[in-house]
Design an enzyme around this catalytic site. Structure first.
Site, PDB file in Angstrom:
ATOM      1  N   GLU A   1      -5.806  -3.742   2.421  1.00  0.00           N
ATOM      2  CA  GLU A   1      -7.117  -4.530   2.644  1.00  0.00           C
ATOM      3  C   GLU A   1      -8.282  -3.557   2.184  1.00  0.00           C
ATOM      4  O   GLU A   1      -9.092  -4.199   1.762  1.00  0.00           O
ATOM      5  CB  GLU A   1      -7.284  -4.706   3.963  1.00  0.00           C
TER       6      GLU A   1
ATOM      7  N   HIS B   1       7.760  -4.570  10.000  1.00  0.00           N
ATOM      8  CA  HIS B   1       6.414  -5.412   9.445  1.00  0.00           C
ATOM      9  C   HIS B   1       6.527  -6.964   9.320  1.00  0.00           C
ATOM     10  O   HIS B   1       5.883  -7.600   8.646  1.00  0.00           O
ATOM     11  CB  HIS B   1       5.646  -4.822   8.278  1.00  0.00           C
TER      12      HIS B   1
ATOM     13  N   ASN C   1       1.097  -4.724  22.658  1.00  0.00           N
ATOM     14  CA  ASN C   1       1.808  -3.930  21.627  1.00  0.00           C
ATOM     15  C   ASN C   1       1.767  -2.236  21.815  1.00  0.00           C
ATOM     16  O   ASN C   1       0.809  -1.701  21.772  1.00  0.00           O
ATOM     17  CB  ASN C   1       0.956  -4.129  20.191  1.00  0.00           C
TER      18      ASN C   1
ATOM     19  N   ARG D   1       5.914   9.716   6.335  1.00  0.00           N
ATOM     20  CA  ARG D   1       7.239   9.448   6.122  1.00  0.00           C
ATOM     21  C   ARG D   1       7.472   9.543   4.790  1.00  0.00           C
ATOM     22  O   ARG D   1       6.930   9.137   3.994  1.00  0.00           O
ATOM     23  CB  ARG D   1       7.780   7.940   6.740  1.00  0.00           C
TER      24      ARG D   1
ATOM     25  N   GLY E   1      -0.414   0.572   4.980  1.00  0.00           N
ATOM     26  CA  GLY E   1      -0.791   1.092   5.903  1.00  0.00           C
ATOM     27  C   GLY E   1      -0.468   2.396   6.352  1.00  0.00           C
ATOM     28  O   GLY E   1      -0.147   3.168   5.255  1.00  0.00           O
TER      29      GLY E   1
ATOM     30  N   ARG F   1       4.724  -7.435  21.390  1.00  0.00           N
ATOM     31  CA  ARG F   1       5.399  -7.118  19.905  1.00  0.00           C
ATOM     32  C   ARG F   1       6.553  -6.000  20.243  1.00  0.00           C
ATOM     33  O   ARG F   1       6.423  -5.248  21.038  1.00  0.00           O
ATOM     34  CB  ARG F   1       4.344  -6.365  19.143  1.00  0.00           C
TER      35      ARG F   1
ATOM     36  N   GLU G   1      -1.308  -9.832  13.032  1.00  0.00           N
ATOM     37  CA  GLU G   1      -0.185  -9.766  13.930  1.00  0.00           C
ATOM     38  C   GLU G   1      -0.193 -10.664  15.125  1.00  0.00           C
ATOM     39  O   GLU G   1       0.562 -10.981  15.593  1.00  0.00           O
ATOM     40  CB  GLU G   1       0.577  -8.370  13.750  1.00  0.00           C
TER      41      GLU G   1
HETATM   42  P1  AMP Z   1      -2.872   0.783   9.066  1.00  0.00           P
HETATM   43  O1  AMP Z   1      -1.701   1.564   9.566  1.00  0.00           O
HETATM   44  O2  AMP Z   1      -2.736  -0.461   8.751  1.00  0.00           O
HETATM   45  O3  AMP Z   1      -3.911   0.426  10.397  1.00  0.00           O
HETATM   46  O4  AMP Z   1      -3.457   1.644   8.142  1.00  0.00           O
HETATM   47  C1  AMP Z   1      -4.222   3.114   8.206  1.00  0.00           C
HETATM   48  C2  AMP Z   1      -4.611   3.514   7.072  1.00  0.00           C
HETATM   49  O5  AMP Z   1      -5.269   2.882   6.311  1.00  0.00           O
HETATM   50  C3  AMP Z   1      -5.308   4.852   7.010  1.00  0.00           C
HETATM   51  O6  AMP Z   1      -4.645   6.043   7.362  1.00  0.00           O
HETATM   52  C4  AMP Z   1      -5.913   4.924   5.713  1.00  0.00           C
HETATM   53  O7  AMP Z   1      -4.838   5.672   4.982  1.00  0.00           O
HETATM   54  C5  AMP Z   1      -5.861   3.594   5.195  1.00  0.00           C
HETATM   55  N1  AMP Z   1      -7.211   3.217   5.065  1.00  0.00           N
HETATM   56  C6  AMP Z   1      -8.172   2.537   5.928  1.00  0.00           C
HETATM   57  N2  AMP Z   1      -9.299   2.324   5.396  1.00  0.00           N
HETATM   58  C7  AMP Z   1      -9.461   2.822   4.102  1.00  0.00           C
HETATM   59  C8  AMP Z   1     -10.278   2.758   3.225  1.00  0.00           C
HETATM   60  N3  AMP Z   1     -11.582   2.269   3.259  1.00  0.00           N
HETATM   61  N4  AMP Z   1      -9.965   3.210   1.788  1.00  0.00           N
HETATM   62  C9  AMP Z   1      -8.529   3.684   1.773  1.00  0.00           C
HETATM   63  N5  AMP Z   1      -7.560   3.676   2.674  1.00  0.00           N
HETATM   64  C10 AMP Z   1      -8.079   3.291   3.801  1.00  0.00           C
END
Ligand code: AMP
Length: 391
Positions: free
Chosen positions: A327, A173, A7, A234, A203, A84, A377
């Site tokens: 999550e 996504h 990726n 964004r 995310g 990816r 993914e």
């Molecule tokens: P991703 O792009 O799916 O990797 O998501 C990353 C984002 O998930 C981070 O920038 C955080 O904003 C959020 N995140 C990760 N862990 C937590 C948590 N325990 N509580 C709240 N937000 C979280």
């Protein structure tokens, strides 16, 4: 089959060597700061040991060589590459075995996602040159959305312009929405063909997808991944007139404007605190009103899009939360569900405290079921690779 899932981002290369049958992950990691000095080579061994090394990665070719060196050092077998690809444009409704023609099409649509597609295509070229005996499969983030109805994907722009330039909603996504919706059907014990699902991938980048009978029928990202919900940095949906107004006021050109919209907006821009929801939740708890506003805006937007997709599908059986925020943040999930009582969504506070596992977080009486499903993914990419290679 042992598949090396790759990726590539503009300055990173994530990898995972996985067996499609046992789901065993032999090794995984990330090459960061590609093209810069002091690159970081981080990887996790099968026993969970985390290793970080400083390695200069002048280009993606050096990074992939380092990954394969690691695989060879451990004596792991590698049978195929699964890539990816962020943007498949109008060419790909499914994953594809890479040949010269497929590679040329990935380059052709690269102007739609220049930060990703060029790097991804470069990695494919490197794999083909260095390991000509191993097959390469491209799995597109957009292909899940290519079956959307025209009413959902068409922008109200002049037809000649739309058609000539292939302007439409492509979404993003797709691999994640595909995985969590299939997993949700499994958890519900029902065929996906009979379900109306809404998947909330939340995310750093976020998008929501309406999935009717296993097919994406609408999604919140568009021609580019800039629109829809407010995201980490964004802006999400914005009146185009605002851009003209700001550009005139500050004498900005379009590239400078887009840089603000991509990198300095979203919950970071509104809060002035961070793009990370953990920091925002802490700041809001300490009384920071801008952080509170950023979080409130996010919840409101998700609820609003979920409501519009329930309308688009004339109902919804389950809502899924996935990706970093979806999550992990029970408070964000609860904040969103506050708006959804009219649909018959009732969140159960106890399971909503859990993280990192497949779990139903709605009460037994909730008309619409609520699920947290960690996305995977890489597994989708590895399985598509196996299926395509095996014909
Ligand atoms: P991703 O792009 O799916 O990797 O998501 C990353 C984002 O998930 C981070 O920038 C955080 O904003 C959020 N995140 C990760 N862990 C937590 C948590 N325990 N509580 C709240 N937000 C979280």
């Amino acid at each position: 089959m042992n598949v090396l899932v790759l990726n590539a981002g503009s300055s990173s290369l994530k990898f995972q060597l996985m067996n499609t049958k046992t789901r065993e992950v032999f090794t995984k990691g990330n090459c960061e700061r590609i093209g810069l000095t002091d690159g970081i080579f981080g990887h996790v061994e099968g026993d969970g040991e985390k290793v970080k090394e400083i390695v200069d990665f002048p280009d993606h070719g050096t990074a992939i060589r380092k990954v394969i060196e690691l695989i060879n050092e451990h004596g792991f077998e590698m049978e195929a590459f699964g890539h990816r690809i962020v943007q498949g444009g109008w060419h790909f409704e499914d994953s594809a075995l890479v040949d010269d023609e497929v590679l040329a099409k990935i380059y052709e649509v690269a102007p739609l996602a220049p930060l990703h597609n060029y790097a991804e295509a470069g990695v494919i070229e490197h794999c083909r040159e260095t390991y000509p005996e191993l097959p390469n499969v491209a799995v597109f983030d957009t292909s899940f959305h290519m079956g959307m109805p025209p009413a959902a994907y068409t922008y109200a722009l002049p037809t000649e312009v739309r058609e000539k330039l292939h302007i439409r909603k492509y979404g993003a996504h797709g691999t994640s929405h595909r995985y969590v919706s299939a997993r949700c059907a499994e958890l519900m014990g029902k065929p996906i063909e009979e379900l109306k699902l809404i998947s909330c991938h939340m995310g750093n980048g976020s998008s929501i997808c309406a999935i009717d009978g296993g097919k994406s029928v609408d999604t919140s990202m568009g021609f580019t991944p800039l629109v829809g919900l407010p995201m980490g940095t964004r802006c999400g949906d914005l009146d185009p007139g605002v851009m003209q107004f700001i550009m005139n006021k500050y004498g900005m050109n379009i590239d400078e404007m887009l840089n603000v919209l991509n990198k300095k907006s979203g919950v970071l821009g509104v809060s002035g605190v961070s793009s990370d929801f953990r920091d925002l939740e802490t700041a809001a708890d300490e009384g920071n009103e801008r952080a509170r506003l950023a979080l409130d805006m996010f919840d409101y937007w998700v609820a609003k899009v979920v409501g519009s997709y329930a309308a688009a599908m004339n109902g919804v059986d389950a809502i899924i939360f996935t990706a970093g925020v979806g999550e992990n943040s029970g408070t964000t999930r609860a904040g969103i569900c506050k708006y959804l009582g009219y649909l018959g969504c009732e969140i159960d506070p106890e399971p909503n405290k859990k993280r990192g596992e497949d779990i139903c977080i709605s009460t037994a009486d909730s008309k619409v079921k609520l699920f947290v499903i960690p996305t995977n993914e890489e597994l989708v990419i590895a399985r598509d690779t196996r299926d395509i290679v095996n014909g």
